[in-house]
Design an enzyme around this catalytic site. Sequence first.
Site, PDB file in Angstrom:
ATOM      1  N   LYS A  14     -11.226  18.274  22.661  1.00 51.43           N
ATOM      2  CA  LYS A  14     -10.369  18.426  21.477  1.00 51.43           C
ATOM      3  C   LYS A  14      -9.373  17.262  21.381  1.00 51.43           C
ATOM      4  O   LYS A  14      -9.274  16.626  20.332  1.00 51.43           O
ATOM      5  CB  LYS A  14      -9.586  19.751  21.542  1.00 51.43           C
ATOM      6  CG  LYS A  14     -10.469  20.996  21.606  1.00 51.43           C
ATOM      7  CD  LYS A  14      -9.654  22.280  21.589  1.00 51.43           C
ATOM      8  CE  LYS A  14      -8.771  22.483  22.806  1.00 51.43           C
ATOM      9  NZ  LYS A  14      -9.515  22.831  24.044  1.00 51.43           N
ATOM     10  N   ARG A  89      -5.308  29.867  19.103  1.00 51.83           N
ATOM     11  CA  ARG A  89      -6.044  30.220  20.314  1.00 51.83           C
ATOM     12  C   ARG A  89      -6.259  31.723  20.433  1.00 51.83           C
ATOM     13  O   ARG A  89      -6.871  32.174  21.387  1.00 51.83           O
ATOM     14  CB  ARG A  89      -5.263  29.738  21.533  1.00 51.83           C
ATOM     15  CG  ARG A  89      -5.867  28.483  22.192  1.00 51.83           C
ATOM     16  CD  ARG A  89      -4.977  28.102  23.362  1.00 51.83           C
ATOM     17  NE  ARG A  89      -5.642  27.250  24.317  1.00 51.83           N
ATOM     18  CZ  ARG A  89      -5.552  25.933  24.330  1.00 51.83           C
ATOM     19  NH1 ARG A  89      -4.880  25.299  23.390  1.00 51.83           N
ATOM     20  NH2 ARG A  89      -6.146  25.234  25.280  1.00 51.83           N
ATOM     21  N   ARG A 128     -10.371  14.959  35.308  1.00 57.40           N
ATOM     22  CA  ARG A 128      -9.059  14.660  34.715  1.00 57.40           C
ATOM     23  C   ARG A 128      -7.942  15.030  35.694  1.00 57.40           C
ATOM     24  O   ARG A 128      -6.953  14.307  35.808  1.00 57.40           O
ATOM     25  CB  ARG A 128      -8.872  15.401  33.395  1.00 57.40           C
ATOM     26  CG  ARG A 128      -7.549  15.029  32.733  1.00 57.40           C
ATOM     27  CD  ARG A 128      -7.388  15.615  31.360  1.00 57.40           C
ATOM     28  NE  ARG A 128      -7.330  17.073  31.394  1.00 57.40           N
ATOM     29  CZ  ARG A 128      -7.287  17.839  30.318  1.00 57.40           C
ATOM     30  NH1 ARG A 128      -7.310  17.283  29.134  1.00 57.40           N
ATOM     31  NH2 ARG A 128      -7.229  19.146  30.432  1.00 57.40           N
ATOM     32  N   ARG A 134      -2.707  16.626  36.261  1.00 57.18           N
ATOM     33  CA  ARG A 134      -2.236  17.757  35.437  1.00 57.18           C
ATOM     34  C   ARG A 134      -2.307  19.033  36.254  1.00 57.18           C
ATOM     35  O   ARG A 134      -3.345  19.343  36.835  1.00 57.18           O
ATOM     36  CB  ARG A 134      -3.108  17.851  34.170  1.00 57.18           C
ATOM     37  CG  ARG A 134      -2.289  18.065  32.923  1.00 57.18           C
ATOM     38  CD  ARG A 134      -3.141  18.012  31.694  1.00 57.18           C
ATOM     39  NE  ARG A 134      -3.545  19.349  31.281  1.00 57.18           N
ATOM     40  CZ  ARG A 134      -4.049  19.626  30.110  1.00 57.18           C
ATOM     41  NH1 ARG A 134      -4.214  18.648  29.224  1.00 57.18           N
ATOM     42  NH2 ARG A 134      -4.400  20.841  29.806  1.00 57.18           N
ATOM     43  N   ARG A 145      -8.755  29.701  32.995  1.00 56.67           N
ATOM     44  CA  ARG A 145      -8.649  29.245  31.589  1.00 56.67           C
ATOM     45  C   ARG A 145      -9.944  29.523  30.843  1.00 56.67           C
ATOM     46  O   ARG A 145      -9.930  29.891  29.668  1.00 56.67           O
ATOM     47  CB  ARG A 145      -8.324  27.751  31.546  1.00 56.67           C
ATOM     48  CG  ARG A 145      -6.863  27.453  31.851  1.00 56.67           C
ATOM     49  CD  ARG A 145      -6.659  26.061  32.395  1.00 56.67           C
ATOM     50  NE  ARG A 145      -6.882  25.008  31.418  1.00 56.67           N
ATOM     51  CZ  ARG A 145      -7.071  23.724  31.754  1.00 56.67           C
ATOM     52  NH1 ARG A 145      -7.088  23.364  33.026  1.00 56.67           N
ATOM     53  NH2 ARG A 145      -7.244  22.822  30.832  1.00 56.67           N
TER      54      ARG A 145
HETATM   55  P1  B4P Z   1     -10.042  17.816  26.117  1.00 51.93           P
HETATM   56  O1  B4P Z   1     -10.890  18.951  25.700  1.00 51.93           O
HETATM   57  O2  B4P Z   1      -9.658  16.821  25.091  1.00 51.93           O
HETATM   58  O3  B4P Z   1      -8.857  18.587  26.814  1.00 51.93           O
HETATM   59  P2  B4P Z   1      -7.667  19.369  26.154  1.00 51.93           P
HETATM   60  O4  B4P Z   1      -7.504  19.118  24.696  1.00 51.93           O
HETATM   61  O5  B4P Z   1      -6.497  18.985  26.984  1.00 51.93           O
HETATM   62  O6  B4P Z   1      -7.993  20.910  26.335  1.00 51.93           O
HETATM   63  P3  B4P Z   1      -7.240  22.074  27.029  1.00 51.93           P
HETATM   64  O7  B4P Z   1      -7.676  23.221  26.207  1.00 51.93           O
HETATM   65  O8  B4P Z   1      -7.516  22.150  28.467  1.00 51.93           O
HETATM   66  O9  B4P Z   1      -5.651  21.809  27.026  1.00 51.93           O
HETATM   67  P4  B4P Z   1      -4.448  22.048  26.019  1.00 51.93           P
HETATM   68  O10 B4P Z   1      -3.547  20.923  26.231  1.00 51.93           O
HETATM   69  O11 B4P Z   1      -4.880  22.352  24.629  1.00 51.93           O
HETATM   70  O12 B4P Z   1     -10.690  16.894  27.268  1.00 51.93           O
HETATM   71  C1  B4P Z   1     -10.772  17.192  28.613  1.00 51.93           C
HETATM   72  C2  B4P Z   1     -11.356  16.021  29.434  1.00 51.93           C
HETATM   73  O13 B4P Z   1     -12.739  15.779  29.067  1.00 51.93           O
HETATM   74  C3  B4P Z   1     -10.640  14.680  29.237  1.00 51.93           C
HETATM   75  O14 B4P Z   1     -10.324  14.176  30.503  1.00 51.93           O
HETATM   76  C4  B4P Z   1     -11.654  13.768  28.538  1.00 51.93           C
HETATM   77  O15 B4P Z   1     -11.569  12.441  28.986  1.00 51.93           O
HETATM   78  C5  B4P Z   1     -12.999  14.375  28.914  1.00 51.93           C
HETATM   79  N1  B4P Z   1     -13.995  14.193  27.843  1.00 51.93           N
HETATM   80  C6  B4P Z   1     -13.798  14.447  26.520  1.00 51.93           C
HETATM   81  N2  B4P Z   1     -14.929  14.177  25.810  1.00 51.93           N
HETATM   82  C7  B4P Z   1     -15.884  13.764  26.722  1.00 51.93           C
HETATM   83  C8  B4P Z   1     -17.267  13.374  26.612  1.00 51.93           C
HETATM   84  N3  B4P Z   1     -17.914  13.343  25.443  1.00 51.93           N
HETATM   85  N4  B4P Z   1     -17.910  13.050  27.755  1.00 51.93           N
HETATM   86  C9  B4P Z   1     -17.287  13.102  28.961  1.00 51.93           C
HETATM   87  N5  B4P Z   1     -15.975  13.443  29.117  1.00 51.93           N
HETATM   88  C10 B4P Z   1     -15.274  13.792  28.017  1.00 51.93           C
HETATM   89  O16 B4P Z   1      -3.764  23.401  26.591  1.00 51.93           O
HETATM   90  C11 B4P Z   1      -3.178  23.503  27.887  1.00 51.93           C
HETATM   91  C12 B4P Z   1      -2.549  24.886  28.104  1.00 51.93           C
HETATM   92  O17 B4P Z   1      -1.417  25.085  27.200  1.00 51.93           O
HETATM   93  C13 B4P Z   1      -3.453  26.108  27.816  1.00 51.93           C
HETATM   94  O18 B4P Z   1      -4.279  26.429  28.915  1.00 51.93           O
HETATM   95  C14 B4P Z   1      -2.400  27.207  27.512  1.00 51.93           C
HETATM   96  O19 B4P Z   1      -1.847  27.735  28.676  1.00 51.93           O
HETATM   97  C15 B4P Z   1      -1.314  26.445  26.761  1.00 51.93           C
HETATM   98  N6  B4P Z   1      -1.514  26.488  25.305  1.00 51.93           N
HETATM   99  C16 B4P Z   1      -1.832  25.429  24.512  1.00 51.93           C
HETATM  100  N7  B4P Z   1      -1.968  25.830  23.226  1.00 51.93           N
HETATM  101  C17 B4P Z   1      -1.719  27.170  23.203  1.00 51.93           C
HETATM  102  C18 B4P Z   1      -1.745  28.170  22.186  1.00 51.93           C
HETATM  103  N8  B4P Z   1      -2.044  27.857  20.907  1.00 51.93           N
HETATM  104  N9  B4P Z   1      -1.488  29.463  22.534  1.00 51.93           N
HETATM  105  C19 B4P Z   1      -1.186  29.794  23.792  1.00 51.93           C
HETATM  106  N10 B4P Z   1      -1.164  28.905  24.823  1.00 51.93           N
HETATM  107  C20 B4P Z   1      -1.423  27.600  24.531  1.00 51.93           C
END
Ligand code: B4P
Length: 190
Positions: A14, A89, A128, A134, A145
């Site tokens: 994402k 979410r 990552r 992180r 998660r």
């Molecule tokens: P991403 O999928 O981009 O990771 P993310 O956005 O950080 O997702 P996540 O859901 O874990 O975290 P968020 O900050 O939203 O990529 C992950 C990795 O994959 C990267 O290292 C990237 O380089 C790699 N990658 C991507 N594409 C690739 C490809 N094609 N090939 C190979 N590798 C690839 O949320 C964090 C926490 O915050 C949640 O767990 C929750 O506790 C809280 N939170 C956030 N939003 C919330 C909400 N709306 N409600 C309640 N809690 C919330």
Amino acid sequence: MLNLVIFGAPGSGKGTQSEVLIAQYGFDHLSTGDILRAEIKAESELGKAAKSYIDAGQLVPDSLIIDMIEKVLQERQPKKGLIFDGFPRTVPQAEALDALLSKHATAVHAVLDLQVAEDELVERLLKRGQESGRSDDNLETIKKRLEVYHAQTAPIAQYYAQKGVHHAIAGSGAISDITARIAAVIDALG
Ligand code: B4P
């Protein structure tokens, strides 16, 4: 003005795809994960409340997230479009977003659902974790998660499918190929 939700399991890409879409289309970006991490760094009341949930792999309570989104939306004036990344979410968050957007006579135009196999998600997040340190990218928290994603977040796909705005996107392979699949959906919106 397009309202896009980039959706998918933790590690589905994402944040990665949002960055490319911002550069390609000039969209604004609202990542609840990024905002929460900034609040934790600033040691704000919200950050202190959010930290324990994030470190345990749990979602931050809906009431805190919805208040936060309302404030952020008041401050933003996107011109071309806004990408919601990591929000909504839960179904109550999706309903709250609909209510907020309808106050401005608008709605969610497309939900881009990045679909990636579970073993690949775990592999990406562990990598990552090693690179960024992180605190929630360790095996135990990743598993939690993913459980939370299936129980509380995945049902949103059905919510948006019923509204006719859900688009499944194959989320494995080269980042540029995935962007091209997303761009095909955005370009078809006009
Ligand atoms: P991403 O999928 O981009 O990771 P993310 O956005 O950080 O997702 P996540 O859901 O874990 O975290 P968020 O900050 O939203 O990529 C992950 C990795 O994959 C990267 O290292 C990237 O380089 C790699 N990658 C991507 N594409 C690739 C490809 N094609 N090939 C190979 N590798 C690839 O949320 C964090 C926490 O915050 C949640 O767990 C929750 O506790 C809280 N939170 C956030 N939003 C919330 C909400 N709306 N409600 C309640 N809690 C919330």
